[in-house]
Scaffold this motif. Structure first.
Motif, PDB file in Angstrom:
ATOM      1  N   ARG A 502       1.360  -2.949  13.070  1.00  0.00           N
ATOM      2  CA  ARG A 502       1.926  -3.802  12.137  1.00  0.00           C
ATOM      3  C   ARG A 502       3.245  -3.082  11.681  1.00  0.00           C
ATOM      4  O   ARG A 502       3.700  -1.925  11.830  1.00  0.00           O
ATOM      5  CB  ARG A 502       1.202  -3.763  10.861  1.00  0.00           C
ATOM      6  CG  ARG A 502      -0.204  -4.442  11.156  1.00  0.00           C
ATOM      7  CD  ARG A 502      -0.715  -4.231   9.736  1.00  0.00           C
ATOM      8  NE  ARG A 502      -0.254  -5.006   8.769  1.00  0.00           N
ATOM      9  CZ  ARG A 502      -0.272  -6.302   8.389  1.00  0.00           C
ATOM     10  NH1 ARG A 502      -0.903  -6.986   9.348  1.00  0.00           N
ATOM     11  NH2 ARG A 502       0.251  -6.891   7.426  1.00  0.00           N
ATOM     12  N   ALA A 503       4.260  -3.939  11.485  1.00  0.00           N
ATOM     13  CA  ALA A 503       5.691  -3.475  11.508  1.00  0.00           C
ATOM     14  C   ALA A 503       5.829  -2.613  10.109  1.00  0.00           C
ATOM     15  O   ALA A 503       6.631  -1.515  10.487  1.00  0.00           O
ATOM     16  CB  ALA A 503       6.596  -4.996  11.192  1.00  0.00           C
ATOM     17  N   PRO A 504       5.226  -2.629   8.898  1.00  0.00           N
ATOM     18  CA  PRO A 504       5.530  -1.833   8.119  1.00  0.00           C
ATOM     19  C   PRO A 504       5.201  -0.217   8.382  1.00  0.00           C
ATOM     20  O   PRO A 504       5.869   0.456   7.862  1.00  0.00           O
ATOM     21  CB  PRO A 504       4.565  -2.226   6.915  1.00  0.00           C
ATOM     22  CG  PRO A 504       4.178  -3.675   7.271  1.00  0.00           C
ATOM     23  CD  PRO A 504       4.364  -3.503   8.702  1.00  0.00           C
ATOM     24  N   SER A 505       4.562  -0.067   9.403  1.00  0.00           N
ATOM     25  CA  SER A 505       4.128   1.201   9.898  1.00  0.00           C
ATOM     26  C   SER A 505       5.253   1.802  10.576  1.00  0.00           C
ATOM     27  O   SER A 505       5.459   3.168  10.740  1.00  0.00           O
ATOM     28  CB  SER A 505       2.926   1.616  10.692  1.00  0.00           C
ATOM     29  OG  SER A 505       3.008   0.819  11.782  1.00  0.00           O
ATOM     30  N   LEU A 506       6.159   1.118  10.952  1.00  0.00           N
ATOM     31  CA  LEU A 506       7.330   1.529  11.851  1.00  0.00           C
ATOM     32  C   LEU A 506       8.581   1.469  11.075  1.00  0.00           C
ATOM     33  O   LEU A 506       9.642   1.888  11.403  1.00  0.00           O
ATOM     34  CB  LEU A 506       7.562   0.311  13.008  1.00  0.00           C
ATOM     35  CG  LEU A 506       6.276   0.167  14.000  1.00  0.00           C
ATOM     36  CD1 LEU A 506       6.813  -1.031  14.819  1.00  0.00           C
ATOM     37  CD2 LEU A 506       5.975   1.477  14.575  1.00  0.00           C
ATOM     38  N   LEU A 507       8.540   1.070   9.772  1.00  0.00           N
ATOM     39  CA  LEU A 507       9.766   1.095   8.950  1.00  0.00           C
ATOM     40  C   LEU A 507       9.600   2.345   7.811  1.00  0.00           C
ATOM     41  O   LEU A 507       8.640   2.691   7.655  1.00  0.00           O
ATOM     42  CB  LEU A 507       9.736  -0.115   7.914  1.00  0.00           C
ATOM     43  CG  LEU A 507      10.027  -1.281   8.894  1.00  0.00           C
ATOM     44  CD1 LEU A 507      10.420  -2.432   8.212  1.00  0.00           C
ATOM     45  CD2 LEU A 507      11.261  -1.386   9.932  1.00  0.00           C
ATOM     46  N   PRO A 508      10.816   3.022   7.372  1.00  0.00           N
ATOM     47  CA  PRO A 508      10.797   4.116   6.446  1.00  0.00           C
ATOM     48  C   PRO A 508      10.244   3.454   5.330  1.00  0.00           C
ATOM     49  O   PRO A 508      10.398   2.337   4.876  1.00  0.00           O
ATOM     50  CB  PRO A 508      12.410   4.429   6.355  1.00  0.00           C
ATOM     51  CG  PRO A 508      12.833   3.852   7.684  1.00  0.00           C
ATOM     52  CD  PRO A 508      12.240   2.647   8.100  1.00  0.00           C
ATOM     53  N   SER A 509       9.527   4.315   4.341  1.00  0.00           N
ATOM     54  CA  SER A 509       8.775   3.943   3.114  1.00  0.00           C
ATOM     55  C   SER A 509       9.715   3.323   2.189  1.00  0.00           C
ATOM     56  O   SER A 509       9.406   2.661   1.279  1.00  0.00           O
ATOM     57  CB  SER A 509       7.944   5.148   2.696  1.00  0.00           C
ATOM     58  OG  SER A 509       8.720   6.444   2.488  1.00  0.00           O
ATOM     59  N   TRP A 510      11.226   3.732   2.064  1.00  0.00           N
ATOM     60  CA  TRP A 510      12.167   3.368   1.308  1.00  0.00           C
ATOM     61  C   TRP A 510      12.715   2.046   1.658  1.00  0.00           C
ATOM     62  O   TRP A 510      13.353   1.345   0.687  1.00  0.00           O
ATOM     63  CB  TRP A 510      13.041   4.415   1.104  1.00  0.00           C
ATOM     64  CG  TRP A 510      13.844   4.872   2.449  1.00  0.00           C
ATOM     65  CD1 TRP A 510      13.382   5.782   3.168  1.00  0.00           C
ATOM     66  CD2 TRP A 510      15.154   4.145   2.838  1.00  0.00           C
ATOM     67  NE1 TRP A 510      14.224   5.863   4.233  1.00  0.00           N
ATOM     68  CE2 TRP A 510      15.314   4.876   4.229  1.00  0.00           C
ATOM     69  CE3 TRP A 510      15.648   2.917   2.584  1.00  0.00           C
ATOM     70  CZ2 TRP A 510      16.334   4.271   5.033  1.00  0.00           C
ATOM     71  CZ3 TRP A 510      16.715   2.575   3.260  1.00  0.00           C
ATOM     72  CH2 TRP A 510      17.094   3.287   4.429  1.00  0.00           C
ATOM     73  N   MET A 511      12.554   1.622   2.877  1.00  0.00           N
ATOM     74  CA  MET A 511      13.463   0.429   3.335  1.00  0.00           C
ATOM     75  C   MET A 511      12.488  -0.720   2.783  1.00  0.00           C
ATOM     76  O   MET A 511      11.631  -1.082   3.300  1.00  0.00           O
ATOM     77  CB  MET A 511      13.424   0.280   4.831  1.00  0.00           C
ATOM     78  CG  MET A 511      14.323  -0.812   5.229  1.00  0.00           C
ATOM     79  SD  MET A 511      14.051  -1.153   6.933  1.00  0.00           S
ATOM     80  CE  MET A 511      15.126   0.130   7.554  1.00  0.00           C
ATOM     81  N   GLN A 512      12.977  -1.485   1.475  1.00  0.00           N
ATOM     82  CA  GLN A 512      12.415  -2.718   1.014  1.00  0.00           C
ATOM     83  C   GLN A 512      13.348  -3.806   1.385  1.00  0.00           C
ATOM     84  O   GLN A 512      14.258  -4.006   0.816  1.00  0.00           O
ATOM     85  CB  GLN A 512      12.286  -2.233  -0.381  1.00  0.00           C
ATOM     86  CG  GLN A 512      11.368  -1.191  -1.010  1.00  0.00           C
ATOM     87  CD  GLN A 512       9.979  -1.225  -0.328  1.00  0.00           C
ATOM     88  OE1 GLN A 512       9.406  -2.453  -0.307  1.00  0.00           O
ATOM     89  NE2 GLN A 512       9.335  -0.154   0.111  1.00  0.00           N
ATOM     90  N   LEU A 513      12.742  -4.617   2.217  1.00  0.00           N
ATOM     91  CA  LEU A 513      13.517  -5.993   2.571  1.00  0.00           C
ATOM     92  C   LEU A 513      13.139  -7.081   1.480  1.00  0.00           C
ATOM     93  O   LEU A 513      12.076  -7.085   1.058  1.00  0.00           O
ATOM     94  CB  LEU A 513      12.984  -6.124   3.866  1.00  0.00           C
ATOM     95  CG  LEU A 513      13.419  -5.383   5.069  1.00  0.00           C
ATOM     96  CD1 LEU A 513      12.637  -6.017   6.455  1.00  0.00           C
ATOM     97  CD2 LEU A 513      15.026  -5.349   5.350  1.00  0.00           C
ATOM     98  N   PRO A 514      14.269  -7.974   1.154  1.00  0.00           N
ATOM     99  CA  PRO A 514      13.801  -9.062   0.464  1.00  0.00           C
ATOM    100  C   PRO A 514      12.569  -9.864   0.898  1.00  0.00           C
ATOM    101  O   PRO A 514      12.267  -9.810   2.044  1.00  0.00           O
ATOM    102  CB  PRO A 514      15.005  -9.976   0.522  1.00  0.00           C
ATOM    103  CG  PRO A 514      16.015  -8.969   0.913  1.00  0.00           C
ATOM    104  CD  PRO A 514      15.457  -7.832   1.733  1.00  0.00           C
ATOM    105  N   PRO A 515      11.595 -10.404   0.054  1.00  0.00           N
ATOM    106  CA  PRO A 515      10.655 -11.394   0.583  1.00  0.00           C
ATOM    107  C   PRO A 515      10.669 -12.176   1.627  1.00  0.00           C
ATOM    108  O   PRO A 515       9.876 -12.296   2.772  1.00  0.00           O
ATOM    109  CB  PRO A 515      10.206 -11.877  -0.656  1.00  0.00           C
ATOM    110  CG  PRO A 515      10.629 -11.319  -1.929  1.00  0.00           C
ATOM    111  CD  PRO A 515      11.960 -10.467  -1.653  1.00  0.00           C
ATOM    112  N   ASN A 516      11.839 -12.847   1.644  1.00  0.00           N
ATOM    113  CA  ASN A 516      12.215 -14.007   2.742  1.00  0.00           C
ATOM    114  C   ASN A 516      12.283 -13.334   4.027  1.00  0.00           C
ATOM    115  O   ASN A 516      12.073 -13.715   5.051  1.00  0.00           O
ATOM    116  CB  ASN A 516      12.994 -14.937   2.489  1.00  0.00           C
ATOM    117  CG  ASN A 516      14.521 -14.426   2.264  1.00  0.00           C
ATOM    118  OD1 ASN A 516      14.602 -13.400   2.119  1.00  0.00           O
ATOM    119  ND2 ASN A 516      15.382 -15.076   2.191  1.00  0.00           N
TER     120      ASN A 516
END
Length: 652
Positions: A502-516
Motif C-alpha cells: 500500500r502506498a502509505p507505507s512508502l511515504l514519510p509519516s509527515w507527508m500529508q497530501l490533500p484528500p483529493n
C-alpha cells in the motif's frame, strides 16, 4: 483564403492574456471572504455580458502570497475581460487549489477520456502521410536556393568583411575555430529563425507562460530584452499532467520537505550518499511501475547513457529503433557493444533483423552473442508514435532477447492509471526486463529512474556510472516526485494483477497530501483530461485537413510544415496573435530534411477552450501558408467545436 484572418497582433479579437498590473492584495482570511470574492467576480463577469463559465482561481493553499503578479483577484479580473474558461461551471461552493493561469479549471465531465488500447484490437502500424508532389518539390528547391545563396554570401563575406568570419578563417597562427562546412546550416538557416528558439521565460510553465519580450537589431545575431512580459498560452512544455505548479498540494509538500531536510543533498544522509528519501522514492517508483525494484538518477539523459554501458558490452548486440533518443545512442556507443537498427516501429523489419543476427552470430567469429538487448521507446517525442508492445513481447518469447523500454514520455501520460505503455496495452510490466523513465515530464520534477527485478537493479547500483560519479537528487526534487506520483497512484490504488504494498507505507509519516490527492481522484482526473485534450487536438487538426503524425492518444501532436521557411512564419504568427500561443518548431537534423514540423505538447492543465483557440489559430494560419494537404473528409471549424466529444470518442 478568408479575408478576415487576424494576423495583426493588435487584432480587435478580445485577448485572453493581458499584461498584469502591479496591484497588491491582502491575504483572504476566511472561507467567507473567498466566497465573497467569487460573488464579486461573478457579478463583474455578468456585467461584461454572457454567463460566467467558471469561478475565479482561488487558492486555499498555504503558499498564497500577499502580493504577486499572479494574485487571485488580478487573475479573476482578467477572466472577466475575456479569459477563456470552461463550460458547465462548478458551483460557488467549490474552491480551486490552483491558479487558472497554471492549471485550467474545467468541471465539465464530458471533456474526459480514458487512455487505453481497445481490448483485442490490432495495433495499427505507423504510416507516414505524404503531401502533394509540389510541396516536396518546392521544399527541396528552397533548400537548394538557401545553399546557393549561403555559399555566395560566405565567398563574398570572407573577402570583403573578414571580421565576421574570423571563427571560420585561420587567425594569428591558429586553425579555424569552427569548420566552415559543419557550421553552414547553423549560420545560414537556424540563425535566420533564432527568435523562434530559446525564448526566455519567467515563472511557472503551466497552462500559460510569461515570455520576456525581446528584439534583435542585427538580424538575430544578438537578442535584446525590452523589459516587458507577455502572457501566452503554452503548448510547448512537457508538463503532461500539469504538476508544474507553484501552488497546490505538491508545492506544499515540497515546502515542508525543505523545512525538514533543507535544499541540498546533505540532508538525512545514510551510507553511500543515499538518504532515507531516496530509498522511499525508489520503493515508490518500483510500486508505481509494477517492478520489484528501482534505481533513481538525478538526470534523465544520464540514466540512459550510464545504465546501458552497465547492461551490455563487447560481444553483446543492441538492436535499436532508428528514431531512438540521443541518450540511448550515446549510451550504446559508450558500452562498446555492436548495434543494429530497424525501421521505426516496423515489426517485420525487427523480426527480419533478429533472424539475421541470431543465425550469423558475432562478426568474423560467428560465435553466439553473449546477450541481445532490444531498446525501444514507449512514446517517441518527435513522431508522437507508440511502440507496438504486444508484438514485441511475442517476438521476445520467440527469439529470447532482453527488452529495454524508455518511457521518458509515456510514463504518467498513457494508460488508465498513468503507468505508461504497459498500462495502456493492459500488459504485465514484469514481462519487460528493464523499464526506464524520467521525472521531468509528467511529474514536474527532474531526474530519471530504471526499474526491473531486484538482482538486476542491485547489479546496476554497483556497475552504473551514475551511482558512482553523479550527484544525488536534492530533497525538494524528491518531494515533488513522491507527491505527484502518490497523487496519480492514490492510497493503495493499483492493478490487482501485480501484488504491491500500500502506498502509505512508502511515504514519510509527515507527508500529508490533500484528500483529493491521497485518494487518487485528482490524478485520475488529470489523466482523463490529458487524454481528452490529446485526442481532441489530433483529430481536430486532421478534420481541418492538416497532415499530422503519431497516435491519437499521444500528448505530442506533430503538425507537418515541410518547407523550412514556414517554420519561422508559423511560430511568429502564433506568437503575435491577439491570444499569443507558444509552440515548438523542429527541423533537420532533428527530423528528416523535408519533414519540418511544429510539435504541440498537450497538458491536463489545458481546457477544451484552450484547444479551441489553438485549432482556430491553426485553421487561419494554415490557409495563409497552404498547409492543408490531407485527403479525406473535412469539417468546418464550428462543427469541430460543437462535436468535440463525438470526435474524441470516435474509434479509428
Amino acid at each position: 483564403m478568408p479575408s478576415n484572418i487576424a494576423l495583426n497582433p493588435r487584432s480587435p479579437i478580445a485577448s485572453m492574456f493581458k499584461k498584469r498590473s502591479s496591484q497588491s492584495m491582502s491575504v483572504m482570511a476566511s472561507a467567507a471572504s473567498y466566497l465573497s470574492a467569487v460573488s464579486q467576480a461573478d457579478a463583474r463577469a455578468r456585467a461584461h455580458g454572457g454567463t460566467p463559465t467558471s469561478t475565479p482561481a482561488l487558492s486555499l493553499s498555504s503558499s498564497v502570497t500577499a502580493s504577486s503578479e499572479d494574485t487571485v483577484l488580478n487573475e479573476s479580473d482578467d477572466n472577466a475581460d475575456g479569459l477563456a474558461l470552461p463550460l458547465n461551471p462548478p458551483t460557488s461552493e467549490q474552491v480551486f487549489d490552483t491558479l487558472h493561469s497554471e492549471f485550467g479549471h474545467c468541471a465539465n465531465e464530458n471533456f474526459r477520456y480514458t487512455s487505453a488500447h481497445p481490448a483485442g484490437a490490432e495495433v495499427k502500424p505507423f504510416e507516414e502521410k505524404e503531401p502533394p508532389y509540389y510541396i516536396l518539390l518546392t521544399t527541396y528547391l528552397s533548400y537548394l536556393i538557401l545553399i546557393c545563396l549561403g555559399h555566395m554570401r560566405d565567398f563574398l563575406g570572407k573577402r570583403f568583411n573578414p571580421k565576421f568570419y574570423r571563427h571560420l578563417l585561420p587567425y594569428d597562427g591558429h586553425a579555424p575555430l569552427n569548420s566552415d562546412f559543419d557550421s553552414f546550416y547553423t549560420r545560414r538557416l537556424k540563425a535566420r529563425i533564432d527568435d523562434c528558439f530559446g525564448h526566455p521565460i519567467t515563472g511557472v510553465p503551466g497552462r500559460t507562460i510569461a515570455l520576456l519580450d525581446r528584439t534583435s537589431p542585427d538580424h538575430n545575431l544578438t537578442q535584446v530584452l525590452t523589459g516587458t512580459k507577455t502572457r501566452a498560452l503554452n503548448i510547448s512544455s512537457y508538463n503532461y499532467l500539469g504538476f508544474a505548479q507553484a501552488r497546490g498540494g505538491c508545492a506544499d509538500v515540497v515546502e515542508e520537505g525543505m523545512r525538514r531536510y533543507g535544499v541540498s543533498t546533505c540532508g538525512a544522509r545514510l551510507e553511500g550518499g543515499t538518504s532515507e528519501l531516496h530509498l522511499a522514492a525508489e520503493a515508490l517508483v518500483a510500486n508505481f511501475v509494477g517492478q520489484e525494484d528501482a534505481l533513481i538518477s538525478s538526470m534523465g539523459f544520464a540514466t540512459n547513457s550510464t545504465i546501458i554501458p552497465a547492461l551490455v558490452g563487447k560481444g553483446c548486440l543492441v538492436i535499436s529503433d532508428e528514431l531512438n533518443h540521443a541518450s540511448i545512442r550515446f549510451g550504446v556507443r559508450l558500452s562498446g557493444a555492436n548495434v543494429r537498427m530497424f525501421k521505426h516501429n516496423n515489426m517485420e523489419s525487427l523480426e527480419t533483423l533478429l533472424r539475421e543476427v541470431i543465425s550469423q552470430g558475432q562478426p568474423k567469429t560467428h560465435r553466439p552473442w553473449k546477450k541481445i538487448l532490444v531498446i525501444v521507446e514507449g512514446l517517441y517525442s518527435m513522431e508522437g508514435t507508440m511502440v507496438n508492445l504486444p508484438v514485441i513481447l511475442e517476438l521476445k518469447k520467440k527469439y529470447k532477447f532482453y527488452l529495454f523500454v524508455d518511457e521518458a514520455h509515456s510514463i504518467g501520460a498513457l494508460g488508465p492509471h498513468g503507468r505508461g505503455v504497459a498500462d495502456y496495452y493492459n500488459i504485465n510490466p514484469r514481462d519487460i526486463d528493464i523499464l526506464m523513465g524520467t521525472f521531468t515530464k509528467s511529474f514536474g520534477a527532474a531526474g530519471g529512474y530504471i526499474s526491473g527485478n531486484k538482482s538486476l537493479i542491485d547489479r546496476m547500483r554497483l556497475r552504473g556510472h551514475g551511482g558512482t560519479y553523479a550527484e544525488s537528487m536534492t530533497p525538494p526534487v524528491l518531494m515533488q516526485v513522491m507527491a505527484s506520483m502518490a497523487s496519480i497512484m492514490g492510497v493503495g490504488n493499483g492493478p490487482v494483477s501485480v501484488p504491491r504494498p500500500r502506498a502509505p507505507s512508502l511515504l514519510p509519516s509527515w507527508m500529508q497530501l490533500p484528500p483529493n490527492m491521497a485518494d487518487g481522484s485528482q490524478g485520475r482526473a488529470r489523466l482523463r483530461r490529458l487524454a481528452f485534450n490529446s485526442r481532441y487536438l489530433s483529430r481536430g487538426l486532421e478534420k481541418l485537413g492538416f497532415i499530422t503524425y503519431g497516435h491519437s492518444d499521444s500528448p505530442i501532436v506533430p503538425l507537418l510544415l515541410f518547407n523550412p521557411g514556414k517554420m519561422a512564419v508559423f511560430a511568429r504568427m502564433m506568437r503575435t496573435r491577439a491570444t499569443p500561443i507558444v509552440i515548438v518548431v523542429v527541423a533537420y537534423p532533428a527530423t528528416p530534411l523535408v519533414t519540418s514540423r511544429v510539435r504541440f505538447c498537450l497538458s491536463a492543465a489545458h481546457t477544451k477552450e484552450d484547444i479551441d483557440i489553438v485549432l482556430r489559430a491553426c485553421d487561419e494560419i494554415g490557409d495563409v501558408l497552404d498547409l492543408k494537404h490531407l485527403e479525406g473528409e473535412r469539417w468546418p471549424l464550428q462543427r469541430i467545436f460543437d462535436n468535440a466529444v463525438e470526435l474524441v470518442n470516435m474509434q479509428e
